[in-house]
Design an enzyme around this catalytic site. Structure first.
Site, PDB file in Angstrom:
ATOM      1  N   GLY A 326       0.817  -1.202   0.000  1.00 45.90           N
ATOM      2  CA  GLY A 326       0.000   0.000   0.000  1.00 45.90           C
ATOM      3  C   GLY A 326       0.854   1.257   0.000  1.00 45.90           C
ATOM      4  O   GLY A 326       1.958   1.284  -0.567  1.00 45.90           O
ATOM      5  N   SER A 327       0.377   2.279   0.662  1.00 44.99           N
ATOM      6  CA  SER A 327       1.034   3.586   0.605  1.00 44.99           C
ATOM      7  C   SER A 327       2.385   3.636   1.298  1.00 44.99           C
ATOM      8  O   SER A 327       3.128   4.608   1.121  1.00 44.99           O
ATOM      9  CB  SER A 327       0.118   4.656   1.184  1.00 44.99           C
ATOM     10  OG  SER A 327      -1.009   4.849   0.356  1.00 44.99           O
TER      11      SER A 327
END
EC number: 3.5.2.6
Length: 639
Positions: A326-327
């Site tokens: 993810g981020s």
């Protein structure tokens, strides 16, 4: 009719001649026998004495004491305990079923264990002792000893067995031991004789398996006198074996135990690394299991409960599982762009809430958009569109190269089972593994840690450790082997610009300490303990839907990585909560609590937390302390 003197003389001559021939033959035979006896008794005396000794004396191996395992402070993680067991020799028992029936009237016997023992007795030599009951009480041993005349072939014995006094706390790291199986023997080209001792224990998974040769030690031996049918009559002498080497791990039992309690009922994992030497201070997967059950022989019911639990307690999630980062992966993409000289920290990208690439629209998590954002703001606010734009400039090859430089895409060298390499994809990988060409959309997805990119929680900790220090930090899990310290994992300086790393660290600081940062609510207030981090949320299903509206197993994973203190980094932390939802709301608070616990070496003062959190944190600390006391009392009862 009378015989003539001539006939009598002839007859006497024949008898004398035959007697001489017979006597000569007897003399020759007797002489040959005497010579043969002399040859055997004098010339070959030593050889026959040796053969007779071999028939009379047997050599039995004595299992060595297994090496112990300690944490960094010298607390015991794995040791050996003296146990009582009841064995039976089929040769002496006669009617085995009848003897077992009488034994069961005195001692409670496990039916599965008895069936296994009966099978061993059927396939083993009749004079071999087979364990019928293990880990029995002293009272049970006493009853057997008192009733020995009525229990032919039954012997109470004392032995050593592995025990894990902290039970679930280190199960996924240390692993467990178990009896040698045929599958185990197949791994060795020439198995040591000690491995063929019935019920001899060797490491099955984890550190117990990876350091089997060092922990096992060397067997001793005893000489016993046996009778003609092989029954042991008496022990002549013995030579004790050499105990296995002790291991000291880098783990901190108190911190590991706190993390286990803090993760609670979540399906989650956490890693804490020391940045000076790369020491892993804690590496925990939740839920866990009791390795002692495997040592003693886990029941079908207990194993079924572990196997069928959807939170997967048997999985070592910190190293075995790989998730889309993810981020948190935006750190890699940003560094790749800086390193390639394609952006400056002050350049801005406009985020309207989406970006069109070809015929596809890639959305930002904030549908209204973030407006104009620069490098620091993009990490602080976790703007997706900024990284979509970077992806088109940088390309997957530069992103993948940076990911590998930060420790992704390669299995960390730690002595745990099933350590994954994760996946740091590039064009060659997709062509080789998928038989397809790399697409621009693949690069866009990869830039925010989605698509094909996969990382383990340990890899995430390594990544943030390298960003925090600028060195190629590698994880160290074993501090010393038999008193000899292992090499440090501090690492050499990375080929990365110090100024670029400072930009990333500053942006990570804003994530946790700026009011607009995605982890601001989980900040640390104490000035000398402030952390810098990055939130992440990785999609499980590619659809726009609220997590609370779908079943648990379809919800997003929550991630958070950080280092602290910001001004003088000492530790790096990585958290993954499976199907936890948002990284900022679920993973970041856990990471903050673990970070403070590691920095303070125990419960931190309440003024290290934001004012609004102190009441909740105080209640949490009291609850966890109560649970720790209850768990300690339970461990005492088990012991």
């Amino acid at each position: 009719m009378r015989r003539t003197p001539r006939d009598s003389a002839e007859s006497n001559r024949k008898i004398t001649r035959r007697g001489l021939m017979l006597g000569g033959a007897q003399l020759a035979f007797g002489g040959a026998l005497a010579l043969r006896m002399r040859y055997m008794q004098v010339d070959q005396a030593d050889e026959f004495r040796l053969l007779a000794e071999e028939n009379r004396v047997n050599i039995h191996l004595i299992p060595p004491a297994r090496g112990r395992i300690f944490d960094r402070e010298g607390r015991v993680i794995a040791e050996n305990e003296q146990t009582y067991r009841i064995t039976m020799r089929r040769e002496d028992a006669g009617d085995v079923e009848d003897v077992i029936g009488r034994l069961s009237a005195l001692v409670e016997l496990d039916r599965d264990e008895v069936e296994r023992a009966l099978e061993e007795m059927r396939t083993s030599p009749p004079f071999l002792q087979v364990t019928v009951a293990d880990r029995v009480s002293w009272e049970a041993i006493s009853r057997v000893a008192v009733n020995a005349p009525a229990l032919p072939g039954v012997t109470p014995e004392v032995g050593l067995s592995r025990v894990y006094p902290q039970h679930e706390t280190f199960a996924h790291v240390v692993g467990y031991v178990g009896p040698v199986s045929e599958r185990d023997l197949e791994r060795y080209e020439d198995p040591e004789p000690v491995l063929r001792i019935p019920r001899f224990q060797i490491g099955k998974v984890g550190i117990e398996a990876k350091f089997e040769d060092q922990l096992r030690g060397s067997a001793g031996a005893k000489r016993v006198e046996v009778n003609a049918v092989g029954r042991v009559m008496r022990e002549l002498d013995r030579r004790e074996g050499e105990a296995g080497g002790d291991l000291q791990l880098t783990l901190d039992s108190a911190l590991q135990d706190y993390i286990k309690a803090r993760l609670g009922e979540e399906s989650a994992s956490a890693v804490v690394m020391d940045l000076e030497h790369g020491d892993i201070l804690a590496i925990a997967s939740a839920p866990s299991y009791d390795p002692n059950k495997f040592v003693r022989g886990i029941s079908v019911k207990d194993y079924g409960e572990l196997r069928d639990n959807n939170h997967r307690p048997l999985a070592s999630k910190t190293v075995q599982d790989a998730y889309p980062p993810g981020s948190t992966f935006k750190i890699v993409t940003a560094l790749a762009a800086l390193d390639a000289g394609l952006i400056t920290p002050d350049e801005t990208v406009y985020c309207p809430g989406y970006m069109e690439v070809g015929s596809r629209r890639f959305h930002c998590w904030k549908r209204a958009g973030h407006g104009h954002v620069n490098l620091e703001n993009s990490l602080r606010d976790s703007c997706d569109v900024y990284y979509y734009d970077l992806a088109l400039k940088v390309g997957i090859e530069n992103i993948a190269a940076m990911g590998r430089k930060l420790g992704l895409g390669a299995a960390p060298e730690v002595p745990m089972s099933a350590v994954t390499a994760g996946l740091m994809p590039d064009k060659d990988w997709k062509r080789r593994e998928r038989g397809a060409e790399w697409l621009i959309g693949d690069t866009v997805n990869a830039s925010i840690g989605q698509g094909f990119v996969l990382t383990s929680p340990l890899q995430q900790a390594i990544m943030v450790a390298r960003v925090a220090t600028g060195r190629a930090v590698t994880p160290r899990l074993v501090r010393s082997v038999n008193g000899i310290e292992t090499p440090s994992g501090g690492g050499e300086a990375l080929d990365l610009s110090p100024s670029h790393l400072r930009y990333i660290r500053k942006a990570m600081f804003a994530v946790s300490n700026s009011r607009r940062g995605t982890a601001y609510r989980s900040r640390i207030i104490a000035d000398n303990m402030r952390m810098a981090g990055k939130t992440g949320t990785s999609q499980v299903l590619n659809r726009v839907v609220r997590n609370q509206d779908v079943p648990w197993e379809e919800r997003d994973h929550a991630l958070f990585v950080n280092f602290a203190p910001y001004d003088a980094p000492r530790i790096a932390v990585s958290i993954v909560v499976e199907h936890g939802g948002g990284g900022s709301s679920v993973a970041a608070p856990i990471a903050r609590d673990i970070t403070l616990q590691a920095l303070y070496g125990g419960d931190p003062p309440l003024d290290a937390y934001p004012t609004a959190d102190r009441g909740r944190i105080k209640a949490q600390q009291e609850r966890l302390e109560r649970e720790r006391r209850e768990r300690a009392a339970e461990l005492g009862r088990r012991a």
